[in-house]
Design a protein around this motif. Sequence first.
Motif, mmCIF file in Angstrom:
data_model
loop_
_atom_site.group_PDB
_atom_site.id
_atom_site.type_symbol
_atom_site.label_atom_id
_atom_site.label_comp_id
_atom_site.label_asym_id
_atom_site.label_seq_id
_atom_site.Cartn_x
_atom_site.Cartn_y
_atom_site.Cartn_z
ATOM 1 N N PRO A 174 0.835 -1.201 0.000
ATOM 2 C CA PRO A 174 0.000 0.000 0.000
ATOM 3 C C PRO A 174 0.872 1.254 0.000
ATOM 4 N N THR A 175 0.304 2.332 -0.444
ATOM 5 C CA THR A 175 1.023 3.598 -0.360
ATOM 6 C C THR A 175 1.116 3.977 1.106
ATOM 7 N N PRO A 176 2.305 4.231 1.612
ATOM 8 C CA PRO A 176 2.417 4.556 3.038
ATOM 9 C C PRO A 176 1.651 5.827 3.372
ATOM 10 N N GLU B 18 2.606 9.464 8.017
ATOM 11 C CA GLU B 18 3.381 9.063 9.197
ATOM 12 C C GLU B 18 4.303 7.897 8.884
ATOM 13 N N GLN B 19 3.754 6.915 8.179
ATOM 14 C CA GLN B 19 4.580 5.765 7.807
ATOM 15 C C GLN B 19 5.742 6.209 6.925
ATOM 16 N N GLN B 20 5.450 7.119 6.014
ATOM 17 C CA GLN B 20 6.478 7.599 5.103
ATOM 18 C C GLN B 20 7.631 8.234 5.883
ATOM 19 N N THR C 121 -2.080 -0.520 18.102
ATOM 20 C CA THR C 121 -2.496 -1.591 17.221
ATOM 21 C C THR C 121 -3.241 -0.991 16.034
ATOM 22 N N GLY C 122 -2.882 -1.416 14.855
ATOM 23 C CA GLY C 122 -3.575 -0.897 13.684
ATOM 24 C C GLY C 122 -2.951 0.360 13.126
ATOM 25 N N SER C 123 -1.828 0.780 13.686
ATOM 26 C CA SER C 123 -1.206 2.011 13.189
ATOM 27 C C SER C 123 -0.268 1.744 12.010
ATOM 28 N N LYS D 53 2.410 -0.714 11.922
ATOM 29 C CA LYS D 53 3.771 -1.146 12.244
ATOM 30 C C LYS D 53 4.209 -2.308 11.359
ATOM 31 N N THR D 54 3.311 -3.284 11.204
ATOM 32 C CA THR D 54 3.671 -4.458 10.417
ATOM 33 C C THR D 54 4.017 -4.051 8.989
ATOM 34 N N GLU D 55 3.293 -3.066 8.502
ATOM 35 C CA GLU D 55 3.576 -2.568 7.158
ATOM 36 C C GLU D 55 5.000 -1.987 7.092
ATOM 37 N N SER E 244 1.489 -15.732 7.324
ATOM 38 C CA SER E 244 0.864 -15.745 6.001
ATOM 39 C C SER E 244 0.939 -14.362 5.369
ATOM 40 N N ARG E 245 0.888 -13.339 6.219
ATOM 41 C CA ARG E 245 1.013 -11.979 5.674
ATOM 42 C C ARG E 245 2.423 -11.757 5.109
ATOM 43 N N LEU E 246 3.435 -12.239 5.823
ATOM 44 C CA LEU E 246 4.801 -12.099 5.330
ATOM 45 C C LEU E 246 4.973 -12.887 4.040
HETATM 46 P P1 ADP Z 1 -0.051 -2.835 13.290
HETATM 47 O O1 ADP Z 1 1.034 -3.811 12.955
HETATM 48 O O2 ADP Z 1 0.485 -1.570 13.893
HETATM 49 O O3 ADP Z 1 -1.184 -3.407 14.067
HETATM 50 P P2 ADP Z 1 -0.741 -3.073 10.489
HETATM 51 O O4 ADP Z 1 0.516 -2.867 9.730
HETATM 52 O O5 ADP Z 1 -1.230 -4.466 10.654
HETATM 53 O O6 ADP Z 1 -0.668 -2.340 11.902
HETATM 54 O O7 ADP Z 1 -1.855 -2.161 9.802
HETATM 55 C C1 ADP Z 1 -3.216 -2.177 10.222
HETATM 56 C C2 ADP Z 1 -4.106 -2.381 9.009
HETATM 57 O O8 ADP Z 1 -3.945 -1.299 8.109
HETATM 58 C C3 ADP Z 1 -3.774 -3.613 8.219
HETATM 59 O O9 ADP Z 1 -4.971 -4.168 7.737
HETATM 60 C C4 ADP Z 1 -2.907 -3.123 7.096
HETATM 61 O O10 ADP Z 1 -3.001 -3.951 5.958
HETATM 62 C C5 ADP Z 1 -3.485 -1.753 6.841
HETATM 63 N N1 ADP Z 1 -2.483 -0.798 6.380
HETATM 64 C C6 ADP Z 1 -1.260 -0.566 6.910
HETATM 65 N N2 ADP Z 1 -0.626 0.430 6.255
HETATM 66 C C7 ADP Z 1 -1.472 0.847 5.291
HETATM 67 C C8 ADP Z 1 -1.418 1.867 4.276
HETATM 68 N N3 ADP Z 1 -0.341 2.641 4.166
HETATM 69 N N4 ADP Z 1 -2.482 2.005 3.474
HETATM 70 C C9 ADP Z 1 -3.574 1.222 3.608
HETATM 71 N N5 ADP Z 1 -3.696 0.261 4.529
HETATM 72 C C10 ADP Z 1 -2.664 0.054 5.368
#
Ligand code: ADP
Length: 719
Positions: free
Chosen positions: A189-191, A194-196, A217-219, A221-223, A254-256
């Motif tokens: 996804p496009t960051p 904040e992610q950028q 959670t949901g911010s 991080k995994t991305e 599975s996400r990785l």
């Molecule tokens: P965390 O690890 O902090 O809980 P995630 O990386 O799992 O957060 O992101 C939460 C949700 O948002 C996931 O469903 C992920 O696929 C989605 N997501 C993360 N970054 C983006 C982004 N830049 N654009 C759209 N969706 C995103």
Amino acid sequence: MLLISVALPVPLPRCFDYCVEPPLAAQIRRGCRVRVAFGARELVGVVVQAPFAAADDGAEYRPIIALLDDAPLLGEELLSLCEWAARYYLFPLGEILHHALPGRLRQGQMAQIQSAEAYAITAAGRVALTTLSDRARAQKTLLTQLLAATQPRAALAATAATLKRARAQGWIEVAAEPLPHAPDTAARPTPTAEQQAVLEQLAASHGFAVHLLEGVTGSGKTEIYLQRIEAVLAQGAQALVLVPEISLTPQLESRLRARLGDGVCAYHSTLTARAREQVWLRARAGRAQVIIGTRSALWLPFARLGVIVVDEEHDTSYKQQEGFRYSARDVAVVRAQKNNIPVLLGSATPSLETLNHARSGRYRHLRLSRRVHEVPPPKVQILDVRGLSLDHGLSAPLLEATAHHLQAGGQVLFFLNRRGYAPVLLCHTCGWRAACAHCDAHMTLHRGRNVLRCHHCGAQQALPQTCPSCQTRTLLAIGTGTERVEQALANRFPQYRVARFDSDRITSQQALQDQLADIRSGRAQILVGTQILAKGHDFPNLSMVGIVSADQALYGSDFRAVERMGQLVTQVAGRAGRSGQPGAVWLQTHEPDHPYLQMLSEGGYRALSEALLDERRQTELPPFAYLALIRAEAREAQWPMQFLQAVQPLCQGAGVSVHDALPSGMERRAGFVRASLLLQARERRALHALLARAMPQISRLPLARKVRWSLDVDPYDLM
Ligand code: ADP
Ligand code: ZN
Ligand code: ZN
């Protein structure tokens, strides 16, 4: 005469010298395994010092029995990390290396990567398939399977013998190892802005650096992990992702894999011995590009490690609590430093240790403050239950809110960190309480199986119908566990289904997946559970969280209890309101004015952690002091304290305070009487200098043979 020094899996803090003949000596290198005689046994050990000339002092040495590797199995990088750990944790190197090797390699098996090759059917095989008799069932099955498509070995049910026979007949042939499917960059996804910003900071940092990635959670991080790992893989390096518990791995794995391709391997204790060995060897050969694993994955060998990620870095399961007591998070930082690579510590609720490093500038503090999908993180609201009647621990306002959310089509989660039905069984007539015969503890009442069980030693007995002391039938269940809350909610809301998540109910990966599926599909609407629920699971329809009680942490003697409570409450609260609407989080308490609860409610985990850090500074506790704990236990009550009293004078040293030996909080557990001695220092170095000097002296104490004792450097708890 030439000698080699060998680390052996024995509980002694030293290595052992063996002699080798010159022709063999030329082949032996540091990191090779050897088989040697040790007393009357044969052991497999690792060479830590290549052949050197013996001093001419007439000492006698035994020859090695066999050299097991023609090239070092353990590379310098892993070996020197293990040596560091042996010094830091004052734990025998041979046992650490034993820990680092998968079971089959420990036993001296040949280190060989099984081919992940594929098999294809030949023209002769097609002919054979039409002529083979039905008795050749295995061959027919194999050929039929291959007729459909070329298959990797792992996809074939055929035994090695069947494959061998088919190859000998010329019916099948080896095909090239299928190319790992390439990373899916289109899925990236496009960051967000904040992610950028975080990604740019990460990209600008070179070499060793510790990054604390703090984000709810949901911010996203995994991305961030994913994009960092992509960059590392593009340079031909490998990545290690540590996760706290196996229950988290399937989702993340599975996400990785979906994003990074088939070079992603999982490594954890539920794999077979063979699979563990294969992942180990593939990581070592650089063929496993990304490893996701629990604590023990930290000890995998890598050909070229490029980044380490520690997800949920605050999680206590990174600390091994028995045997080799190490912190995988802390050793990960050391490993990154040795490799001159970055390490990412991710958490919504960082540990005070990590926060303190970030405060002091040693770690870089990267923040993701907003959720990707723009729902604000829920605020924890305090629910004063003083004077309210409680229905099995649940107050009327909490139940009303539950009804409201369920009627609106939401799901509701109840958290409490206590499994079973009730923690105490009490006789109302005479005051008898069900106690464990082996521990200084109450037995927990489990209604499901109608037993009393001790949560400390596992002892179990049938539930008595009458009081064993006065024979009346006035036995009362006191206190609330998950079973009780489950039952109360099932009675109260019969039209909804309750799913319970605790270690009694979730006994396998499958059970967890089934329960999670019930929640995601909406078959169940109410969740009741322990900390299992705090861990990374995604419940898109969860609109309310009820924390049944967190008061215990406020009175506990454990210095980390409040930190841990704050993390759990915040993590559980973070499950709520993930799909568009903010969630409601209620925390029941009898201490509504307690400053810690106020801080948590008003300022969230950040405010609480700041206050706790200040308090730790004043009380000189970690991270503002370094601790080591010497524990001792024995069946006879007098030995642990006597032993520790003998240890105490050996631990005098500049800059280290030695506390008096104390009986443990729960003195007797599983029939052993326990005590401990705490050492505390402002400087890590002072503590280590003292321990290095004192440990051999402690081992030589005659009383050391009367007890089981251990040293815990950076203990997590002081019990
Ligand atoms: P965390 O690890 O902090 O809980 P995630 O990386 O799992 O957060 O992101 C939460 C949700 O948002 C996931 O469903 C992920 O696929 C989605 N997501 C993360 N970054 C983006 C982004 N830049 N654009 C759209 N969706 C995103
Ligand atoms: Zn017990
Ligand atoms: Zn009684």
